[in-house]
Design a protein around this motif. Structure first.
Motif, PDB file in Angstrom:
ATOM      1  N   CYS A  62       0.803  -1.229   0.000  1.00 23.38           N
ATOM      2  CA  CYS A  62       0.000   0.000   0.000  1.00 23.38           C
ATOM      3  C   CYS A  62       0.836   1.279   0.000  1.00 23.38           C
ATOM      4  CB  CYS A  62      -0.963  -0.016   1.192  1.00 23.38           C
ATOM      5  SG  CYS A  62      -0.137   0.044   2.803  1.00 23.38           S
ATOM      6  N   HIS A  63       2.163   1.176  -0.202  1.00 22.32           N
ATOM      7  CA  HIS A  63       2.991   2.390  -0.216  1.00 22.32           C
ATOM      8  C   HIS A  63       4.258   2.100  -1.012  1.00 22.32           C
ATOM      9  CE1 HIS A  63       4.765   5.971   2.263  1.00 22.32           C
ATOM     10  NE2 HIS A  63       5.548   5.745   1.220  1.00 22.32           N
ATOM     11  N   THR A  64       4.301   2.541  -2.266  1.00 20.65           N
ATOM     12  CA  THR A  64       5.541   2.435  -3.055  1.00 20.65           C
ATOM     13  C   THR A  64       5.709   3.695  -3.904  1.00 20.65           C
ATOM     14  OG1 THR A  64       4.963   1.566  -5.264  1.00 20.65           O
ATOM     15  CG2 THR A  64       4.945  -0.023  -3.446  1.00 20.65           C
ATOM     16  N   HIS A  65       6.954   3.892  -4.294  1.00 24.83           N
ATOM     17  CA  HIS A  65       7.298   4.945  -5.267  1.00 24.83           C
ATOM     18  C   HIS A  65       7.963   4.208  -6.436  1.00 24.83           C
ATOM     19  CE1 HIS A  65       7.226   8.107  -1.904  1.00 24.83           C
ATOM     20  NE2 HIS A  65       7.382   6.992  -1.224  1.00 24.83           N
ATOM     21  N   LEU A  66       7.209   3.357  -7.116  1.00 23.09           N
ATOM     22  CA  LEU A  66       7.793   2.395  -8.059  1.00 23.09           C
ATOM     23  C   LEU A  66       8.220   3.008  -9.385  1.00 23.09           C
ATOM     24  CD1 LEU A  66       8.084  -0.816  -8.072  1.00 23.09           C
ATOM     25  CD2 LEU A  66       6.100  -0.767  -9.583  1.00 23.09           C
ATOM     26  N   LEU A 229      -0.836  10.268   4.259  1.00 21.47           N
ATOM     27  CA  LEU A 229       0.246  11.199   4.573  1.00 21.47           C
ATOM     28  C   LEU A 229       1.541  10.496   4.973  1.00 21.47           C
ATOM     29  CD1 LEU A 229       0.900  14.249   4.855  1.00 21.47           C
ATOM     30  CD2 LEU A 229       0.323  14.057   7.276  1.00 21.47           C
ATOM     31  N   HIS A 230       2.672  11.005   4.447  1.00 15.17           N
ATOM     32  CA  HIS A 230       3.991  10.671   4.975  1.00 15.17           C
ATOM     33  C   HIS A 230       4.129  11.488   6.265  1.00 15.17           C
ATOM     34  CE1 HIS A 230       4.945   9.125   0.961  1.00 15.17           C
ATOM     35  NE2 HIS A 230       6.083   8.665   1.429  1.00 15.17           N
ATOM     36  N   ALA A 231       3.976  10.827   7.404  1.00 14.83           N
ATOM     37  CA  ALA A 231       3.834  11.557   8.663  1.00 14.83           C
ATOM     38  C   ALA A 231       4.908  11.173   9.669  1.00 14.83           C
ATOM     39  CB  ALA A 231       2.450  11.268   9.259  1.00 14.83           C
ATOM     40  N   ASP A 252       1.527   7.266   7.347  1.00 13.22           N
ATOM     41  CA  ASP A 252       2.597   6.323   7.027  1.00 13.22           C
ATOM     42  C   ASP A 252       3.933   6.769   7.621  1.00 13.22           C
ATOM     43  OD1 ASP A 252       0.347   6.052   5.318  1.00 13.22           O
ATOM     44  OD2 ASP A 252       1.536   5.114   3.752  1.00 13.22           O
ATOM     45  N   HIS A 253       4.736   5.810   8.047  1.00 16.93           N
ATOM     46  CA  HIS A 253       6.046   5.961   8.707  1.00 16.93           C
ATOM     47  C   HIS A 253       5.870   5.988  10.235  1.00 16.93           C
ATOM     48  CE1 HIS A 253       8.864   6.299   5.366  1.00 16.93           C
ATOM     49  NE2 HIS A 253       8.043   7.128   4.775  1.00 16.93           N
ATOM     50  N   LEU A 254       5.594   7.178  10.802  1.00 17.71           N
ATOM     51  CA  LEU A 254       5.189   7.337  12.213  1.00 17.71           C
ATOM     52  C   LEU A 254       6.275   7.109  13.257  1.00 17.71           C
ATOM     53  CD1 LEU A 254       1.685   5.544  12.095  1.00 17.71           C
ATOM     54  CD2 LEU A 254       2.191   7.960  11.713  1.00 17.71           C
ATOM     55  N   THR A 304       6.429  -1.823   1.467  1.00 20.42           N
ATOM     56  CA  THR A 304       7.870  -1.785   1.160  1.00 20.42           C
ATOM     57  C   THR A 304       8.397  -0.357   1.128  1.00 20.42           C
ATOM     58  OG1 THR A 304       7.472  -1.686  -1.219  1.00 20.42           O
ATOM     59  CG2 THR A 304       7.796  -3.886  -0.256  1.00 20.42           C
ATOM     60  N   ASP A 305       7.537   0.643   0.802  1.00 21.24           N
ATOM     61  CA  ASP A 305       8.002   2.013   0.551  1.00 21.24           C
ATOM     62  C   ASP A 305       9.070   2.006  -0.553  1.00 21.24           C
ATOM     63  OD1 ASP A 305       8.247   4.772   0.763  1.00 21.24           O
ATOM     64  OD2 ASP A 305       9.523   4.729   2.536  1.00 21.24           O
ATOM     65  N   HIS A 306       8.987   1.058  -1.494  1.00 19.74           N
ATOM     66  CA  HIS A 306      10.050   0.988  -2.500  1.00 19.74           C
ATOM     67  C   HIS A 306      10.315   2.371  -3.103  1.00 19.74           C
ATOM     68  CE1 HIS A 306      12.555  -0.577  -5.753  1.00 19.74           C
ATOM     69  NE2 HIS A 306      12.026   0.429  -6.421  1.00 19.74           N
TER      70      HIS A 306
HETATM   71 FE    FE Z   1       7.289   6.908   0.891  1.00 16.61          FE
END
Ligand code: FE
Ligand code: DI6
Length: 393
Positions: A62-66, A229-231, A252-254, A304-306
């Motif tokens: 649910c979170h990538t920068h592919l 949000l990248h939080a 996301d992150h936290l 993965t936050d790829h």
């Molecule tokens: Fe990210």
């Protein structure tokens, strides 16, 4: 009549207790029956023998920068010599170096790079991959990235607009003007082309303030788009509380989220998305507040936050392992993090994340003794079959 049935399977439905001798049927691309083998009385055109394999819902990342071009291994070398991620970003490297390469790449080049990367997810039975923009930071390149994401094949793709990822060089010292541009031009243009499923921002000292983030979220609401949000990844800017206030699908992150942020997430029903790849790769030492998330019953997803800078990780399985070893999640929580909770972080809980009648027949077969093996075995890939929309891949 069902299209196909899988017999002799162990089922982890993620919607109830495991089924040791199960049957799962599909019709019209959806799950049409799931339960104990002895209760299966249906008819199916094709009968598959799962040979005792475990069947699990297809993973949801649910979170990538592919989608991006360029490489950043030299920054890894700099960081190993002592430079910080923030120092590299401030010196014009980091996200902006990927922006330069992504602007210069054609749509075809970006597509073949991303499609090639995606093979790793397909091999691990992924059903859904979210892909963010944010390496364009101008109108044409942001739209180009999202078009590429829409053209990716093999899994269901969800696109997220991340125009507020970093300040592009042409707006240096004029962050508010850049946010005007994102809200007035880029996001509306991307939404008009139906390229956007959700809107994200990077709320951080080296990126955008709470106020600027809120302006992006207000624009998203006007366009009828959900937000994430990248939080609180590098510092506590109150990102989790801001996401919660805007009814975000996820924060996301936290790592740096403080107790009021967690309470706000619990009230809003937002999902907490933890990204152990970035934690590991940046050699972060501040742990996300796992026990507080648990005690407030905030659903915890993993991804993965790829991306080429902070998490060049292409394996949901390895992310599950890292979540257990680094964050002390249980293997069961890690599996839920890549299925049921991840689907919710994308607003897809009615179609993905569990094996239930009516949901997409997107699942994978695994040669394992128990689901805990997925998070345990580092670098192994015991996936022995993938089914998407009821069709064996
Ligand atoms: Fe990210
Ligand atoms: N947080 C991250 O970890 C990535 N983006 C973000 O907002 C990093 C992206 C990169 O370094 O290219």
């Amino acid at each position: 009549m069902h299209d196909a049935v899988w017999l002799n399977a162990r089922l982890a439905t993620l919607a109830g207790p495991v089924i040791r001798d199960g049957a799962l049927a599909a019709a019209g691309g959806r799950i049409s029956w799931v339960g104990e083998r002895r209760e299966w009385k249906g008819d199916a055109r094709v009968q598959h023998d799962a040979r005792g394999a475990w069947i699990l819902p297809g993973f949801v990342d649910c979170h990538t920068h592919l989608v991006y071009a360029g490489r950043r291994a030299h920054e890894f070398e700099l960081r190993l010599k002592g430079a910080s991620y923030e120092e590299i970003a401030k010196a014009g490297g980091g996200i902006l170096s990927t922006v330069r390469a992504t602007r210069a790449a054609s749509e075809g080049e970006l597509l073949s790079l991303a499609q090639r990367r995606l093979r790793a997810w397909l091999a691990e039975g992924a059903a859904v991959v979210e892909v963010k923009s944010g390496y364009g930071l101008d109108r044409d390149t942001e739209l180009k990235m999202l078009r590429v994401a829409r053209r990716l094949g093999g899994v269901t793709i969800k696109t997220t607009f991340l125009g507020a990822h970093a300040l592009p060089p042409e707006y240096k010292g004029r962050a508010d003007a850049y946010i005007d541009f994102v809200c007035d031009e880029v996001l509306p243009a991307a939404a008009a082309e139906k390229l956007v499923d959700a809107v994200d921002a990077f709320c951080e000292r080296i990126a955008f303030s709470r106020y600027q983030t809120a302006r992006v979220f207000d624009t998203a609401r006007r366009l009828g788009l959900p937000v994430k949000l990248h939080a609180d990844q590098l510092s506590d800017l109150g990102g989790a509380a801001l996401a919660a206030k805007h009814g975000a699908l996820s924060a996301d992150h936290l790592e740096y989220t403080s107790p009021p942020g967690i309470e706000a997430l619990a009230r809003s029903g937002s999902v907490a998305v933890l990204l152990p790849g970035a934690f590991y790769f940046l050699r972060e030492t501040r742990l996300p507040p796992i026990s507080a998330l648990r005690s407030h019953h905030v659903p915890i997803a993993l991804a993965t936050d790829h991306n080429p800078g902070s998490s060049p990780l292409s394996s949901p399985l390895l992310a599950m392992n890292m979540a257990c070893t680094l964050f002390r999640l249980t293997p069961e929580e890690a599996l839920a993090g890549f299925t049921v909770h991840a689907a919710r972080a994308l607003g897809m809980q009615s179609s993905h994340g569990t094996l239930e009648v009516g949901k997409a027949a997107d699942f994978a077969l695994w040669e394992i003794e128990s689901p805990a093996e997925l998070a345990y075995a580092i670098g192994a890939n015991p996936c022995v079959g993938q089914v998407r929309a009821g069709a064996v891949q």
